[in-house]
Structure formats: C-alpha cells, structure tokens
Design an enzyme around this catalytic site. Structure first.
Site, PDB file in Angstrom:
ATOM      1  CG  HIS A 116      -2.041  -1.022   1.075  1.00  0.00           C
ATOM      2  ND1 HIS A 116      -3.019  -1.203   2.017  1.00  0.00           N
ATOM      3  CD2 HIS A 116      -2.324  -1.895   0.068  1.00  0.00           C
ATOM      4  CE1 HIS A 116      -3.858  -2.137   1.610  1.00  0.00           C
ATOM      5  NE2 HIS A 116      -3.463  -2.585   0.439  1.00  0.00           N
ATOM      6  CD  GLU A 166      -1.528   4.065   3.421  1.00  0.00           C
ATOM      7  OE1 GLU A 166      -1.191   3.439   2.401  1.00  0.00           O
ATOM      8  OE2 GLU A 166      -2.653   3.965   3.919  1.00  0.00           O
TER       9      GLU A 166
HETATM   10  C1  AOF Z   1      -4.402   1.714   2.210  1.00  0.00           C
HETATM   11  N1  AOF Z   1      -3.431   2.078   1.353  1.00  0.00           N
HETATM   12  O1  AOF Z   1      -2.511   2.078  -0.669  1.00  0.00           O
HETATM   13  C2  AOF Z   1      -4.572   0.971  -0.416  1.00  0.00           C
HETATM   14  C3  AOF Z   1      -5.611   0.641   0.500  1.00  0.00           C
HETATM   15  O2  AOF Z   1      -6.171  -6.670  -0.554  1.00  0.00           O
HETATM   16  P1  AOF Z   1      -5.353  -5.609   0.077  1.00  0.00           P
HETATM   17  O3  AOF Z   1      -4.554  -6.081   1.242  1.00  0.00           O
HETATM   18  O4  AOF Z   1      -4.499  -4.880  -0.928  1.00  0.00           O
HETATM   19  O5  AOF Z   1      -6.383  -4.552   0.705  1.00  0.00           O
HETATM   20  C4  AOF Z   1      -7.306  -3.965  -0.130  1.00  0.00           C
HETATM   21  C5  AOF Z   1      -8.119  -2.937   0.600  1.00  0.00           C
HETATM   22  O6  AOF Z   1      -7.261  -2.005   1.274  1.00  0.00           O
HETATM   23  C6  AOF Z   1      -8.925  -2.104  -0.392  1.00  0.00           C
HETATM   24  O7  AOF Z   1     -10.205  -2.625  -0.602  1.00  0.00           O
HETATM   25  C7  AOF Z   1      -8.983  -0.757   0.280  1.00  0.00           C
HETATM   26  O8  AOF Z   1      -9.990  -0.729   1.252  1.00  0.00           O
HETATM   27  C8  AOF Z   1      -7.635  -0.679   0.987  1.00  0.00           C
HETATM   28  N2  AOF Z   1      -6.675  -0.079   0.069  1.00  0.00           N
HETATM   29  N3  AOF Z   1      -5.497   1.044   1.772  1.00  0.00           N
HETATM   30  O9  AOF Z   1      -4.290   1.983   3.399  1.00  0.00           O
HETATM   31  C9  AOF Z   1      -3.453   1.746   0.055  1.00  0.00           C
HETATM   32  N4  AOF Z   1      -4.597   0.569  -1.714  1.00  0.00           N
HETATM   33 ZN    ZN Z   2      -3.158  -0.260   3.735  1.00  0.00          ZN
END
Ligand code: AOF
Ligand code: ZN
Length: 359
Positions: A52, A54
């Site tokens: 992600h 962050e």
């Molecule tokens: C964040 N930072 O850059 C993103 C987030 O399947 P995962 O583990 O990649 O998690 C997906 C979920 O995480 C997605 O549906 C959304 O709610 C969040 N995405 N969150 O803190 C990020 N891409």
């Molecule tokens: Zn995240």
C-alpha cells in the site's frame, strides 16, 4: 496548515499512477514530511496485491519519518488483507500528524483506520481535497456503495451525429489516433460490452492492441442467442475471455459458442441493472460499453451510465436513415436528464475527443 493542500494534491497525483493496475483496489498515494516539513518519502499503490501507498512512502523515509507528517489520499487500512495493516506501519514509524483526503468505505476499514491512529496519539485531519479524492476513485467508491461497476459509454460519430452511412458503412469514422485511444481505454477495463447486433454486423475482436495493464472480458448481450458461429470473438475465446449474457431461450442456439470456450451466463432478467450486478459481483470496477445504438440506449434509458467518451470526426454523413449513436427511447423533455459535467475536450488526430461524467 498552508502547505497541507499542496501535499495532499501531490498524494492524489501520485495515486493516479495506479490507474488500471490496482483495481478492484482504490488508487492511493502518500507523502511523508519530516519534523521540519522537508519531503522525505513518496509512494503509491502500484499494483493489486502489492504494498500500500503509505508503506511504500514510509519505507523511503525510514527514520526520517519520526515526528513527521503523513499525507494520504485514502484512510490508511487497519485490517490484514493481502498486506498487514498500514496503521501499524504509520504508528511504528513515529508519525506525529496525518492528513487524510477521504475515509475508506471498505467494510473492514470504514473509519477504523483513523480511529486506530488517533488512539495511538496521532493527530488526524480528514477531508482535505475530498471532492478530488472522491472523483479520482469514483469507480471504486461506486462499486462499494452499489455493487455495480462504473460504466463508460463510448462512441465515434460524424459532425452531424451519425455512426454509419445509410447503407451501414462505418469503417472508419474516427481517425487512427482516436482508435488508438480506445485501445488504451480497453486496456484498463474489466469488461467491454457490445450487443449481438454489433457482433453480427462488424465481427469485432474487442481486445486492447497493444495490451494494457488489464485484460477485459468481452461481454456480448444476446437475448436470442442468435450469434454467428464463425467469428473473431468465438475463435479467440480461449485466449481472451468471452462472456455471452443470454436468456433461457437463447442458450439453445449457443452450443457452438460454449464449445469454443466462451462462458454463457443465463438469466431471465434482461435488465441492465441485473447485468451490472452480475459484473460487479465478479469484482469488475470499470466496464466500457461500445455499442451498438440499442445497447447504448438501453444503458442510458435505465440511468446506468457514469462517464461518456465521444469521438467526433470532421465528416458530414447526412440522411434521415443513417443511425445515430444512442437508440431506444431517450428522454422526452430536455430537463429529464442533467447535462454532463467535468467535460474535457481535446483533439485526437483530426477528431475532437469529448469526455465527461453523467453526475
Ligand atoms: C491503504 N493504502 O494504498 C490501499 C488501501 O487486498 P489488500 O490487502 O491490498 O487490501 C485492499 C483494501 O485495502 C482495499 O479494498 C482498500 O480498502 C484498501 N486499500 N489502503 O491503506 C493503500 N490501496
Ligand atoms: Zn493499507
């Protein structure tokens, strides 16, 4: 803080680089400043399943993040998904203040990320550049809120609003440059949708050439199942997925399509709502409707269009019999449908490319 606006916008710009790569996840960008306000880290969510935003930005900043500020275009997650919670990484890095554009409506987050940061003593501000952040991730937000993908409607037409001559000649109305732009659009979609009439008339391939970040399923809507047995879609179904959406009656005519490797989805409900609910349940975020006029009309008549891409060629075709892009019923009074918003006009070869949103 006077610079907050600048840095959250920077996070939004970084986020955009994930377009086409991260779906069904949202696009997210992050910026880290040190305790003195110097930029020490940037990052974005680059691809589905990868770290992600962050976490990427904090890794660049390292120890310099201590007592610093984090700008992020979406609330940091607090759940174990494909990666550990971002909130843990933010807290461990010693961030003092976080500026977040919008909350993440994802059920496992939904305010929990902000709560976790605050409980750890981090000062959190939410809502800076909210409108821009919502617009950037409108397809992700729509799917979470409604279960339906974001619908792009596309057509190419002459200056007098025709998609073919009176004899049906339509190759090509738009320029090579515009057709290339359509291939770029296809390359970031989850589905390309056409009607059976388009398959019978044009024998389209509907792939992205060259390929883009994702491979769209080619969806054919055919209630009757009356589709040509030998055509490009059926012939290539084992390389790029094809989904035929039909009724119980239509299936009887689709044995050969099934044998060719296409998936047949049978539903007595032929509404656009039912179609979009089905595609949304398959995790699709963006779908592109390429016609014909009947299918585009069916989407607009049922209020299921989110974004429009129109290529206008410097041609005058004329003729009362020549087709226009959107068929079916249409509106009765001009006030029955609001005008498009966020309209952007650009040139594409000798054509004008107009892009806008329905709401
Ligand atoms: C964040 N930072 O850059 C993103 C987030 O399947 P995962 O583990 O990649 O998690 C997906 C979920 O995480 C997605 O549906 C959304 O709610 C969040 N995405 N969150 O803190 C990020 N891409
Ligand atoms: Zn995240």
């Amino acid at each position: 803080m006077p610079d907050d606006h600048f840095w959250i916008r920077r996070a939004l710009t970084l986020a955009e680089q994930g377009l086409g790569f991260v779906e069904p996840n949202p696009m997210v960008g992050a910026v880290v400043l040190d305790a003195t306000g110097q930029l020490v880290g940037e990052g974005f969510h680059a691809r589905f399943g990868e770290p992600h935003a962050e976490v990427v930005a904090l890794a660049v900043a390292g120890e310099k993040a201590r007592e610093g500020t984090l700008f992020v275009s979406l609330e940091p997650c607090c759940h174990h998904g494909k990666t550990p919670p971002c909130t843990d990484a933010v807290i461990a890095a010693g961030i003092r203040r976080a500026v977040v554009a919008i909350n993440d409506p994802f059920p496992k987050v939904a305010g929990g990320g902000v709560k976790a940061l605050r409980e750890a003593g981090i000062e959190v501000a939410v809502g800076l550049c909210e409108a821009e952040a919502r617009s950037l991730n409108a397809p992700f937000l729509k799917r979470l809120a409604t279960g339906k993908p974001w619908v792009h409607l596309k057509w190419a037409m002459s200056l007098d609003g025709k998609i073919a001559t009176r004899t049906g000649d339509s190759k090509w109305i738009s320029s090579e440059e515009s057709r290339q732009l359509v291939h770029e659009l296809r390359g970031r979609m989850d589905a390309i949708i056409v009607g059976g009439g388009t398959v019978r008339a044009d024998d389209p391939l509907l792939t992205a050439r060259p390929p883009g970040p994702r491979v769209a399923t080619r969806v054919v809507l055919s209630e009757s199942g009356n589709l040509p047995e030998d055509c490009q879609l059926a012939r290539t179904a084992r390389e790029v997925p094809v989904l035929v959406v039909t009724t119980p009656n239509g299936t009887t005519r689709l044995h050969n399509w099934k044998a060719a490797g296409t998936e047949i989805h049978v539903s007595p409900d032929t509404s656009i709502l039912a179609l979009l609910t089905e595609l949304g349940s398959r995790g699709m975020t963006n779908v592109l409707v390429e016609g014909g006029a009947g299918v585009l009309g069916a989407f607009l008549d049922s209020g299921e269009g989110d974004e429009v891409h129109v290529f206008i060629a410097p041609k005058l075709i004329g003729g009362a019999e020549a087709l226009s892009p959107v068929g079916r019923i249409g509106i009765a009074e001009l006030s029955d449908r609001p005008d498009l918003v966020s309209l952007i006009a650009s040139s594409s070869g000798r054509d004008v490319y107009l892009r806008g949103r329905m709401h």
